[in-house]
Design an enzyme around this catalytic site. Sequence first.
Site, PDB file in Angstrom:
ATOM      1  N   ASP A 223     -46.923  -0.460 -83.599  1.00 23.88           N
ATOM      2  CA  ASP A 223     -47.787   0.370 -83.072  1.00 23.88           C
ATOM      3  C   ASP A 223     -48.200  -0.585 -82.317  1.00 23.88           C
ATOM      4  O   ASP A 223     -49.562  -1.041 -81.711  1.00 23.88           O
ATOM      5  CB  ASP A 223     -49.365  -0.002 -84.523  1.00 23.88           C
ATOM      6  CG  ASP A 223     -49.276  -0.860 -84.882  1.00 23.88           C
ATOM      7  OD1 ASP A 223     -50.847  -1.390 -85.377  1.00 23.88           O
ATOM      8  OD2 ASP A 223     -48.597  -2.388 -84.628  1.00 23.88           O
TER       9      ASP A 223
ATOM     10  N   ASP B   6     -46.704  -5.568 -79.655  1.00 24.99           N
ATOM     11  CA  ASP B   6     -46.010  -4.959 -80.110  1.00 24.99           C
ATOM     12  C   ASP B   6     -45.505  -5.111 -78.667  1.00 24.99           C
ATOM     13  O   ASP B   6     -44.218  -5.312 -78.781  1.00 24.99           O
ATOM     14  CB  ASP B   6     -46.590  -4.217 -80.860  1.00 24.99           C
ATOM     15  CG  ASP B   6     -47.486  -3.890 -81.801  1.00 24.99           C
ATOM     16  OD1 ASP B   6     -48.966  -3.869 -81.327  1.00 24.99           O
ATOM     17  OD2 ASP B   6     -46.852  -3.559 -82.438  1.00 24.99           O
TER      18      ASP B   6
ATOM     19  N   ASN C 103     -52.666   0.059 -84.777  1.00 26.04           N
ATOM     20  CA  ASN C 103     -53.818  -0.892 -83.715  1.00 26.04           C
ATOM     21  C   ASN C 103     -54.930   1.243 -83.223  1.00 26.04           C
ATOM     22  O   ASN C 103     -55.498   0.285 -83.031  1.00 26.04           O
ATOM     23  CB  ASN C 103     -53.167  -1.403 -82.496  1.00 26.04           C
ATOM     24  CG  ASN C 103     -52.470  -2.655 -83.112  1.00 26.04           C
ATOM     25  OD1 ASN C 103     -52.780  -4.202 -83.105  1.00 26.04           O
ATOM     26  ND2 ASN C 103     -51.665  -2.918 -83.305  1.00 26.04           N
TER      27      ASN C 103
ATOM     28  N   THR D  21     -43.913  -4.451 -87.203  1.00 26.78           N
ATOM     29  CA  THR D  21     -44.554  -5.298 -86.647  1.00 26.78           C
ATOM     30  C   THR D  21     -46.107  -4.657 -86.898  1.00 26.78           C
ATOM     31  O   THR D  21     -47.000  -4.731 -86.178  1.00 26.78           O
ATOM     32  CB  THR D  21     -44.421  -5.294 -85.372  1.00 26.78           C
ATOM     33  OG1 THR D  21     -44.281  -4.437 -84.114  1.00 26.78           O
ATOM     34  CG2 THR D  21     -43.088  -6.060 -85.399  1.00 26.78           C
TER      35      THR D  21
ATOM     36  N   PHE E 253     -54.551  -8.020 -91.110  1.00 26.98           N
ATOM     37  CA  PHE E 253     -54.230  -6.479 -90.257  1.00 26.98           C
ATOM     38  C   PHE E 253     -53.470  -5.449 -90.951  1.00 26.98           C
ATOM     39  O   PHE E 253     -53.594  -4.341 -91.346  1.00 26.98           O
ATOM     40  CB  PHE E 253     -54.599  -6.303 -88.537  1.00 26.98           C
ATOM     41  CG  PHE E 253     -54.606  -4.882 -88.221  1.00 26.98           C
ATOM     42  CD1 PHE E 253     -53.401  -4.333 -87.906  1.00 26.98           C
ATOM     43  CD2 PHE E 253     -55.666  -3.979 -88.493  1.00 26.98           C
ATOM     44  CE1 PHE E 253     -53.961  -3.104 -87.613  1.00 26.98           C
ATOM     45  CE2 PHE E 253     -55.612  -2.841 -88.440  1.00 26.98           C
ATOM     46  CZ  PHE E 253     -54.786  -2.032 -87.799  1.00 26.98           C
ATOM     47  N   ASN E 254     -52.002  -6.212 -90.561  1.00 27.27           N
ATOM     48  CA  ASN E 254     -50.925  -5.027 -90.893  1.00 27.27           C
ATOM     49  C   ASN E 254     -51.133  -4.699 -92.061  1.00 27.27           C
ATOM     50  O   ASN E 254     -50.567  -3.237 -93.126  1.00 27.27           O
ATOM     51  CB  ASN E 254     -49.510  -5.790 -90.258  1.00 27.27           C
ATOM     52  CG  ASN E 254     -49.350  -5.756 -89.034  1.00 27.27           C
ATOM     53  OD1 ASN E 254     -50.300  -4.566 -88.058  1.00 27.27           O
ATOM     54  ND2 ASN E 254     -48.404  -6.155 -88.043  1.00 27.27           N
TER      55      ASN E 254
ATOM     56  N   HIS F  87     -48.847 -12.152 -82.065  1.00 28.31           N
ATOM     57  CA  HIS F  87     -48.356 -11.916 -83.177  1.00 28.31           C
ATOM     58  C   HIS F  87     -47.185 -11.809 -83.389  1.00 28.31           C
ATOM     59  O   HIS F  87     -45.969 -12.422 -83.547  1.00 28.31           O
ATOM     60  CB  HIS F  87     -48.927 -11.221 -84.175  1.00 28.31           C
ATOM     61  CG  HIS F  87     -50.070 -12.131 -84.602  1.00 28.31           C
ATOM     62  ND1 HIS F  87     -51.069 -12.630 -84.661  1.00 28.31           N
ATOM     63  CD2 HIS F  87     -51.462 -11.296 -83.542  1.00 28.31           C
ATOM     64  CE1 HIS F  87     -52.901 -13.042 -84.699  1.00 28.31           C
ATOM     65  NE2 HIS F  87     -52.450 -11.962 -84.029  1.00 28.31           N
ATOM     66  N   ASP F  88     -47.108 -10.090 -82.478  1.00 23.98           N
ATOM     67  CA  ASP F  88     -45.458  -9.312 -83.188  1.00 23.98           C
ATOM     68  C   ASP F  88     -44.501 -10.458 -82.315  1.00 23.98           C
ATOM     69  O   ASP F  88     -42.900 -10.122 -82.588  1.00 23.98           O
ATOM     70  CB  ASP F  88     -45.647  -8.498 -82.663  1.00 23.98           C
ATOM     71  CG  ASP F  88     -46.520  -7.361 -83.423  1.00 23.98           C
ATOM     72  OD1 ASP F  88     -47.711  -6.805 -82.975  1.00 23.98           O
ATOM     73  OD2 ASP F  88     -46.775  -7.933 -84.919  1.00 23.98           O
TER      74      ASP F  88
HETATM   75  O1  RIB Z   1     -52.714  -8.926 -87.722  1.00 28.19           O
HETATM   76  C1  RIB Z   1     -51.761  -8.858 -85.938  1.00 28.19           C
HETATM   77  C2  RIB Z   1     -50.991  -7.149 -86.263  1.00 28.19           C
HETATM   78  O2  RIB Z   1     -52.350  -6.770 -85.959  1.00 28.19           O
HETATM   79  C3  RIB Z   1     -50.700  -6.975 -85.189  1.00 28.19           C
HETATM   80  O3  RIB Z   1     -49.245  -6.384 -85.174  1.00 28.19           O
HETATM   81  C4  RIB Z   1     -51.088  -6.539 -84.341  1.00 28.19           C
HETATM   82  O4  RIB Z   1     -49.922  -5.770 -83.148  1.00 28.19           O
HETATM   83  C5  RIB Z   1     -52.249  -5.413 -85.417  1.00 28.19           C
HETATM   84  O5  RIB Z   1     -50.942  -4.700 -85.667  1.00 28.19           O
HETATM   85 CA    CA Z   2     -48.294  -4.509 -84.375  1.00 29.05          CA
END
Ligand code: RIB
Ligand code: CA
Length: 308
Positions: A5, A10, A35, A119, A161-162, A236-237
Amino acid sequence: MFDCDPGQDDAISLIMALSPGSGLDIRAITVVAGNTSLVKCQRNARMIAQICGRVDVPIFAGRAAPLKLPLATAEEVHGVEGLDGLDIFEPDLPLQSENAVDAIIRLCRSVDDIVLVPTGPLTNIAAALTRAPEIAERISEIVIMGGARAEAGNITPSAEFNIYVDPHAARIVFDAPVKKTTFGLDVTHKALIRDEHVDRIASLGTEMGDRLTGMLRSDYAEYDRAKFGTSGTPIHDACTTAYLLQPDVFTFKSVNVQVEVDSPLTRGHTSVDFWQMTERPRDTQWAVDVDAEAFFELMIGRIAAYTD
Ligand code: RIB
Ligand code: CA
Protein backbone atom coordinates in the site's frame (compact mmCIF):
# COMPACT_ATOMS: atom_id res chain seq x y z
CA MET A 1 5.34 -11.52 -4.89
CA PHE A 2 4.80 -8.24 -3.03
CA ASP A 3 1.42 -6.99 -1.81
CA CYS A 4 1.61 -3.38 -0.71
CA ASP A 5 0.00 0.00 0.00
CA PRO A 6 2.73 2.50 -1.03
CA GLY A 7 3.55 4.39 1.29
CA GLN A 8 7.16 5.54 1.59
CA ASP A 9 8.35 2.47 3.50
CA ASP A 10 6.62 0.19 0.99
CA ALA A 11 8.47 2.17 -1.67
CA ILE A 12 11.88 1.57 -0.10
CA SER A 13 11.07 -2.12 0.36
CA LEU A 14 10.18 -2.37 -3.35
CA ILE A 15 13.19 -0.32 -4.47
CA MET A 16 15.49 -2.68 -2.56
CA ALA A 17 13.76 -5.76 -3.97
CA LEU A 18 13.66 -4.48 -7.56
CA SER A 19 17.27 -3.27 -7.49
CA PRO A 20 19.84 -4.51 -10.04
CA GLY A 21 21.51 -7.66 -8.74
CA SER A 22 19.07 -8.22 -5.86
CA GLY A 23 18.70 -11.83 -6.98
CA LEU A 24 14.98 -11.80 -6.16
CA ASP A 25 12.58 -13.29 -8.73
CA ILE A 26 9.59 -10.94 -8.39
CA ARG A 27 6.62 -12.36 -10.26
CA ALA A 28 4.13 -9.57 -9.44
CA ILE A 29 3.31 -6.55 -7.33
CA THR A 30 -0.26 -6.48 -6.03
CA VAL A 31 -1.77 -3.42 -4.39
CA VAL A 32 -4.24 -2.97 -1.55
CA ALA A 33 -5.82 0.15 -0.02
CA GLY A 34 -4.20 1.21 3.23
CA ASN A 35 -1.92 4.20 3.62
CA THR A 36 -4.14 5.94 1.10
CA SER A 37 -6.84 4.97 -1.40
CA LEU A 38 -6.40 2.02 -3.77
CA VAL A 39 -6.35 4.41 -6.75
CA LYS A 40 -3.39 6.29 -5.31
CA CYS A 41 -1.63 3.20 -3.94
CA GLN A 42 -1.72 1.50 -7.35
CA ARG A 43 -0.47 4.66 -9.06
CA ASN A 44 2.32 4.87 -6.50
CA ALA A 45 3.29 1.23 -7.07
CA ARG A 46 3.44 1.82 -10.83
CA MET A 47 5.49 5.00 -10.27
CA ILE A 48 7.98 3.12 -8.10
CA ALA A 49 8.38 0.25 -10.56
CA GLN A 50 8.88 2.81 -13.35
CA ILE A 51 11.50 4.74 -11.33
CA CYS A 52 13.26 1.38 -10.81
CA GLY A 53 13.16 0.67 -14.54
CA ARG A 54 11.26 -2.56 -13.89
CA VAL A 55 8.57 -2.54 -16.56
CA ASP A 56 8.86 -6.36 -16.55
CA VAL A 57 7.03 -6.75 -13.23
CA PRO A 58 3.22 -6.80 -13.66
CA ILE A 59 1.19 -4.69 -11.23
CA PHE A 60 -2.35 -5.60 -10.14
CA ALA A 61 -4.90 -3.65 -8.10
CA GLY A 62 -6.87 -5.54 -5.47
CA ARG A 63 -9.28 -4.60 -2.74
CA ALA A 64 -10.25 -0.97 -2.16
CA ALA A 65 -11.60 -1.67 1.33
CA PRO A 66 -11.19 -4.15 4.19
CA LEU A 67 -13.26 -7.36 4.29
CA LYS A 68 -15.83 -6.06 6.78
CA LEU A 69 -14.85 -2.60 7.95
CA PRO A 70 -14.66 0.82 6.30
CA LEU A 71 -11.20 1.79 5.08
CA ALA A 72 -9.01 3.73 7.52
CA THR A 73 -6.05 5.47 5.87
CA ALA A 74 -2.87 7.18 7.12
CA GLU A 75 -2.49 10.34 5.03
CA GLU A 76 -1.46 12.15 8.19
CA VAL A 77 1.70 10.02 8.09
CA HIS A 78 2.30 9.50 4.37
CA GLY A 79 0.75 12.61 2.84
CA VAL A 80 -2.40 13.06 0.80
CA GLU A 81 -0.80 11.31 -2.21
CA GLY A 82 0.63 8.59 0.03
CA LEU A 83 4.23 9.39 -0.92
CA ASP A 84 5.12 12.74 0.70
CA GLY A 85 8.57 13.83 -0.42
CA LEU A 86 8.53 12.09 -3.82
CA ASP A 87 7.59 14.06 -6.93
CA ILE A 88 4.32 12.47 -8.03
CA PHE A 89 3.77 11.75 -11.74
CA GLU A 90 1.31 9.68 -13.76
CA PRO A 91 3.37 6.60 -14.73
CA ASP A 92 3.35 5.09 -18.23
CA LEU A 93 3.75 1.65 -16.73
CA PRO A 94 0.32 0.00 -17.10
CA LEU A 95 -1.93 -1.52 -14.47
CA GLN A 96 -2.91 -5.09 -15.33
CA SER A 97 -6.64 -5.63 -15.96
CA GLU A 98 -6.72 -8.82 -13.84
CA ASN A 99 -7.75 -8.23 -10.24
CA ALA A 100 -4.97 -8.75 -7.70
CA VAL A 101 -6.86 -11.45 -5.80
CA ASP A 102 -7.29 -13.47 -9.01
CA ALA A 103 -3.60 -12.94 -9.80
CA ILE A 104 -2.53 -14.09 -6.33
CA ILE A 105 -4.59 -17.29 -6.70
CA ARG A 106 -3.31 -17.89 -10.26
CA LEU A 107 0.33 -17.39 -9.26
CA CYS A 108 0.03 -19.54 -6.12
CA ARG A 109 -1.36 -22.34 -8.30
CA SER A 110 1.33 -21.98 -10.97
CA VAL A 111 4.54 -20.95 -9.18
CA ASP A 112 6.21 -23.57 -7.00
CA ASP A 113 7.42 -22.46 -3.56
CA ILE A 114 5.98 -18.98 -3.94
CA VAL A 115 6.63 -16.45 -1.16
CA LEU A 116 4.02 -13.77 -0.47
CA VAL A 117 5.30 -10.48 0.98
CA PRO A 118 2.43 -8.30 2.27
CA THR A 119 3.39 -4.88 3.65
CA GLY A 120 -0.08 -3.37 3.92
CA PRO A 121 -3.45 -4.52 5.25
CA LEU A 122 -3.88 -8.25 4.56
CA THR A 123 -7.15 -7.94 2.65
CA ASN A 124 -5.92 -9.27 -0.73
CA ILE A 125 -4.08 -12.22 0.83
CA ALA A 126 -7.07 -13.17 3.00
CA ALA A 127 -9.48 -12.89 0.08
CA ALA A 128 -7.30 -15.25 -1.96
CA LEU A 129 -7.01 -17.76 0.89
CA THR A 130 -10.78 -17.64 1.44
CA ARG A 131 -11.68 -18.12 -2.20
CA ALA A 132 -9.05 -20.80 -2.85
CA PRO A 133 -8.05 -22.39 0.48
CA GLU A 134 -6.01 -25.05 -1.30
CA ILE A 135 -3.34 -22.49 -2.25
CA ALA A 136 -2.16 -22.51 1.39
CA GLU A 137 -0.27 -25.74 0.81
CA ARG A 138 1.49 -24.24 -2.20
CA ILE A 139 2.71 -21.11 -0.39
CA SER A 140 6.22 -21.55 0.95
CA GLU A 141 6.06 -18.56 3.35
CA ILE A 142 4.13 -15.37 4.01
CA VAL A 143 6.52 -12.56 5.03
CA ILE A 144 4.44 -9.94 6.81
CA MET A 145 5.02 -6.44 8.10
CA GLY A 146 2.44 -6.03 10.82
CA GLY A 147 1.47 -6.37 14.43
CA ALA A 148 3.10 -5.54 17.74
CA ARG A 149 3.82 -7.42 20.97
CA ALA A 150 6.13 -5.65 23.39
CA GLU A 151 5.68 -2.35 21.55
CA ALA A 152 2.40 -0.45 21.89
CA GLY A 153 0.36 0.24 18.79
CA ASN A 154 0.93 3.04 16.30
CA ILE A 155 -2.67 3.67 15.22
CA THR A 156 -4.35 2.86 18.56
CA PRO A 157 -2.72 2.14 21.91
CA SER A 158 -2.99 -1.60 21.19
CA ALA A 159 -2.81 -2.09 17.42
CA GLU A 160 -0.37 -1.63 14.55
CA PHE A 161 -1.83 0.01 11.41
CA ASN A 162 -1.78 -2.87 8.89
CA ILE A 163 -3.53 -5.25 11.28
CA TYR A 164 -5.88 -2.54 12.61
CA VAL A 165 -7.17 -1.60 9.14
CA ASP A 166 -8.32 -5.13 8.37
CA PRO A 167 -8.28 -7.33 11.51
CA HIS A 168 -10.63 -9.90 9.93
CA ALA A 169 -8.19 -10.40 7.06
CA ALA A 170 -5.26 -10.59 9.47
CA ARG A 171 -7.06 -13.26 11.51
CA ILE A 172 -7.56 -15.34 8.33
CA VAL A 173 -3.88 -15.05 7.40
CA PHE A 174 -2.48 -15.76 10.88
CA ASP A 175 -4.88 -18.72 11.27
CA ALA A 176 -3.94 -20.15 7.85
CA PRO A 177 -1.80 -23.34 7.87
CA VAL A 178 1.19 -21.57 6.26
CA LYS A 179 4.62 -20.63 7.59
CA LYS A 180 4.61 -16.95 8.46
CA THR A 181 7.52 -14.62 9.18
CA THR A 182 6.36 -11.42 10.81
CA PHE A 183 8.04 -8.07 11.39
CA GLY A 184 6.04 -6.13 13.96
CA LEU A 185 6.75 -2.80 15.61
CA ASP A 186 8.89 -4.65 18.18
CA VAL A 187 11.60 -4.97 15.55
CA THR A 188 10.83 -2.14 13.12
CA HIS A 189 11.22 0.37 15.96
CA LYS A 190 14.73 -0.98 16.54
CA ALA A 191 15.92 0.02 13.05
CA LEU A 192 15.39 3.78 12.82
CA ILE A 193 16.95 5.56 9.85
CA ARG A 194 18.92 8.55 11.07
CA ASP A 195 20.39 11.66 9.47
CA GLU A 196 23.78 10.00 8.94
CA HIS A 197 22.15 7.23 6.90
CA VAL A 198 20.24 9.77 4.80
CA ASP A 199 23.44 11.79 4.31
CA ARG A 200 25.09 8.65 2.88
CA ILE A 201 22.17 8.16 0.50
CA ALA A 202 22.42 11.82 -0.52
CA SER A 203 26.15 11.41 -1.18
CA LEU A 204 25.50 8.70 -3.78
CA GLY A 205 24.84 11.50 -6.28
CA THR A 206 22.44 9.33 -8.29
CA GLU A 207 18.88 9.98 -9.40
CA MET A 208 17.58 7.25 -7.09
CA GLY A 209 19.67 8.56 -4.21
CA ASP A 210 18.39 12.09 -4.75
CA ARG A 211 14.75 10.94 -4.94
CA LEU A 212 15.01 8.97 -1.69
CA THR A 213 16.90 11.77 0.06
CA GLY A 214 14.02 14.13 -0.68
CA MET A 215 11.56 11.59 0.65
CA LEU A 216 13.58 10.84 3.78
CA ARG A 217 13.94 14.53 4.57
CA SER A 218 10.25 15.29 4.11
CA ASP A 219 7.47 15.68 6.69
CA TYR A 220 7.01 11.89 6.46
CA ALA A 221 10.34 11.32 8.18
CA GLU A 222 9.45 13.77 10.95
CA TYR A 223 6.09 12.23 11.84
CA ASP A 224 7.32 9.23 13.83
CA ARG A 225 10.21 11.19 15.34
CA ALA A 226 7.77 13.75 16.75
CA LYS A 227 5.21 11.13 17.80
CA PHE A 228 7.60 8.75 19.55
CA GLY A 229 10.31 11.25 20.48
CA THR A 230 13.00 9.36 18.59
CA SER A 231 16.07 10.51 16.65
CA GLY A 232 15.20 8.37 13.68
CA THR A 233 12.38 7.05 11.49
CA PRO A 234 11.28 3.41 11.17
CA ILE A 235 11.26 2.04 7.62
CA HIS A 236 8.90 -0.74 8.64
CA ASP A 237 8.27 -2.50 5.33
CA ALA A 238 11.93 -2.63 4.32
CA CYS A 239 12.40 -5.33 6.99
CA THR A 240 10.59 -7.81 4.74
CA THR A 241 12.94 -7.29 1.80
CA ALA A 242 16.01 -7.18 4.05
CA TYR A 243 14.95 -10.59 5.41
CA LEU A 244 14.61 -12.01 1.90
CA LEU A 245 18.07 -10.69 1.02
CA GLN A 246 19.92 -11.40 4.29
CA PRO A 247 17.85 -13.27 6.91
CA ASP A 248 20.67 -13.37 9.47
CA VAL A 249 20.22 -9.65 10.08
CA PHE A 250 17.24 -10.59 12.24
CA THR A 251 16.58 -12.73 15.32
CA PHE A 252 13.31 -14.67 15.59
CA LYS A 253 11.20 -16.64 18.02
CA SER A 254 8.57 -19.20 16.95
CA VAL A 255 5.18 -18.12 18.24
CA ASN A 256 1.48 -18.26 17.58
CA VAL A 257 -0.31 -15.02 16.69
CA GLN A 258 -4.02 -14.40 17.15
CA VAL A 259 -5.84 -11.23 16.12
CA GLU A 260 -8.56 -9.40 18.07
CA VAL A 261 -11.43 -8.42 15.76
CA ASP A 262 -14.49 -7.66 17.89
CA SER A 263 -13.51 -5.14 20.56
CA PRO A 264 -13.77 -1.47 19.51
CA LEU A 265 -11.01 -0.73 22.01
CA THR A 266 -8.48 -3.42 21.01
CA ARG A 267 -9.45 -4.23 17.42
CA GLY A 268 -6.34 -5.29 15.46
CA HIS A 269 -4.35 -6.21 18.55
CA THR A 270 -1.97 -9.10 17.86
CA SER A 271 -1.96 -11.52 20.78
CA VAL A 272 1.49 -13.12 20.45
CA ASP A 273 1.84 -16.40 22.38
CA PHE A 274 5.51 -15.86 23.18
CA TRP A 275 5.75 -18.34 26.09
CA GLN A 276 3.60 -21.24 24.75
CA MET A 277 0.66 -20.52 27.04
CA THR A 278 -1.71 -22.10 24.53
CA GLU A 279 -1.73 -25.24 22.44
CA ARG A 280 -1.99 -23.20 19.26
CA PRO A 281 0.59 -23.97 16.53
CA ARG A 282 3.82 -21.98 16.65
CA ASP A 283 3.64 -21.26 12.92
CA THR A 284 4.95 -17.69 12.96
CA GLN A 285 8.59 -16.63 13.10
CA TRP A 286 8.24 -13.40 15.12
CA ALA A 287 11.15 -10.96 14.66
CA VAL A 288 12.47 -9.91 18.05
CA ASP A 289 15.74 -8.16 17.14
CA VAL A 290 17.74 -6.72 14.25
CA ASP A 291 21.37 -5.77 13.58
CA ALA A 292 20.37 -2.23 12.67
CA GLU A 293 23.69 -1.18 11.16
CA ALA A 294 23.81 -4.29 8.98
CA PHE A 295 20.21 -3.56 7.98
CA PHE A 296 21.10 -0.04 6.82
CA GLU A 297 24.27 -1.22 5.07
CA LEU A 298 22.04 -3.61 3.14
CA MET A 299 19.47 -0.88 2.37
CA ILE A 300 22.05 1.67 1.24
CA GLY A 301 23.86 -0.98 -0.80
CA ARG A 302 20.66 -1.81 -2.69
CA ILE A 303 19.92 1.86 -3.31
CA ALA A 304 23.49 2.35 -4.57
CA ALA A 305 22.90 -0.44 -7.11
CA TYR A 306 20.88 2.05 -9.17
CA THR A 307 23.52 3.83 -11.21
CA ASP A 308 22.23 6.59 -13.49
O1 RIB B 1 2.49 0.31 10.82
C1 RIB B 1 3.35 0.46 9.72
C2 RIB B 1 2.73 -0.07 8.47
O2 RIB B 1 1.55 0.67 8.15
C3 RIB B 1 3.63 0.07 7.24
O3 RIB B 1 3.37 -0.98 6.35
C4 RIB B 1 3.21 1.37 6.63
O4 RIB B 1 3.46 1.42 5.21
C5 RIB B 1 1.73 1.32 6.88
O5 RIB B 1 1.14 0.54 5.85
CA1 CA C 1 2.80 -0.49 4.04
